[in-house]
Write an enzyme that holds these catalytic residues in place. Sequence first.
Site, PDB file in Angstrom:
ATOM      1  N   CYS A 126       0.837  -1.203   0.000  1.00 26.94           N
ATOM      2  CA  CYS A 126       0.000   0.000   0.000  1.00 26.94           C
ATOM      3  C   CYS A 126       0.873   1.255   0.000  1.00 26.94           C
ATOM      4  O   CYS A 126       0.606   2.212  -0.730  1.00 26.94           O
ATOM      5  CB  CYS A 126      -0.923  -0.001   1.209  1.00 26.94           C
ATOM      6  SG  CYS A 126      -1.958   1.469   1.344  1.00 26.94           S
ATOM      7  N   CYS A 223      -5.086  -2.499   6.499  1.00 26.67           N
ATOM      8  CA  CYS A 223      -5.866  -1.297   6.220  1.00 26.67           C
ATOM      9  C   CYS A 223      -7.263  -1.590   5.685  1.00 26.67           C
ATOM     10  O   CYS A 223      -8.233  -1.000   6.122  1.00 26.67           O
ATOM     11  CB  CYS A 223      -5.099  -0.379   5.275  1.00 26.67           C
ATOM     12  SG  CYS A 223      -4.132  -1.215   4.007  1.00 26.67           S
TER      13      CYS A 223
END
EC number: 2.8.1.13
Length: 389
Positions: A126, A223
Amino acid sequence: MTNQTQLSSKTYDTHFAKLTAEQLAENAKKKVIIGMSGGVDSSVSAFILQQQGYQVEGLFMKNWEEDDDTDYCTAAADLADAQAVADKLGMKLHKINFAAEYWDNVFEHFLNEYKAGRTPNPDILCNKEIKFKAFLEYAAEDLGADYIATGHYVRRSGDDNNAQLLRGLDANKDQSYFLYTLSHKQVGQSLFPVGDIEKPIVRQIAEDLGLATAKKKDSTGICFIGERKFKDFLARYLPAQPGEIRTVGGKVVGRHDGLMYHTLGQRKGLGIGGVKGLSEDPFYVVEKDLINNVLVVAQGHDNSALLSSGLIATQLHWVDRQPIRENLRCTVKTRYRQTDIACEIQPIDDDTIRVIFDDPQIAVTPGQSAVFYQGEVCLGGGVIEEQLK
């Protein structure tokens, strides 16, 4: 023109040197777009940048499309918190949806790794694909940023053209492990305002300012999964294949719900009771046999089957972008918050290295990242391809 807030914090004044008029004037020429997550670290980072004279604007990234799991999805609440902080600081907040990029470049890779029996780290991907690529490009090209900033606990040294990535001052919160894929150019385009202070000081500054995020707990978990149960989430995307749990010697001691739910070195959640003819020592996962769909376990935390003398790593990223051509002494972390391991890197080719530990290590896990350091400097790292016995 800066948007320096009229708010003040005695804690900030205690821990940050007062800038000269010349420094403030120089910073005032620079526009910084800070990634606002709705958490305390990015909130305080925005304030610090304002105090240092920069033109500061925030950007809230939505990286995951909600589904019916409203109990778990915190995106709306996080946006509200980010907006409240931006309003308090008198700062503009931009919003962008990177969900498509996230799905294509992070989530599909995450699923493919699990299918292959590996244990990936999506937070590293990410940062590589979203925060320091999609966000950085959008901030520079569309918003006219000179720098981006994040609330990561890391530091940088050197000038913008030759920046090094350093561990955060707070050893307990250091996040350099998650940022090893960055190049020196990306580091030079980024500011990390809380990297030079410890977490309790960050919280105190937020309380001094009366920020909405001052007492907000740190996010945990991956996340896009948030606080929901990992097993339930994964089962929605990958079909599980139950199978046998066997000892290294081949004795069946239980059943597993799917190899993807387990990781090397795991002790809890195996569901193995007392086994006739074996000791009461706890069982640990030592291998995932994909061909036969068998989870292999051994007893005792110091069992030799758990130990590795080193590893092979590929998909290498060095911060200076120069491949290693000679053996190198350094330290390595094979998982987050691990104590540094003394080792030697032995290059095999430009994208493959052998790493030999000074002392054998437990639970070296394919799919996770090996990240290398010399002192405070993060050199870079790679993905663990296999462990060496």
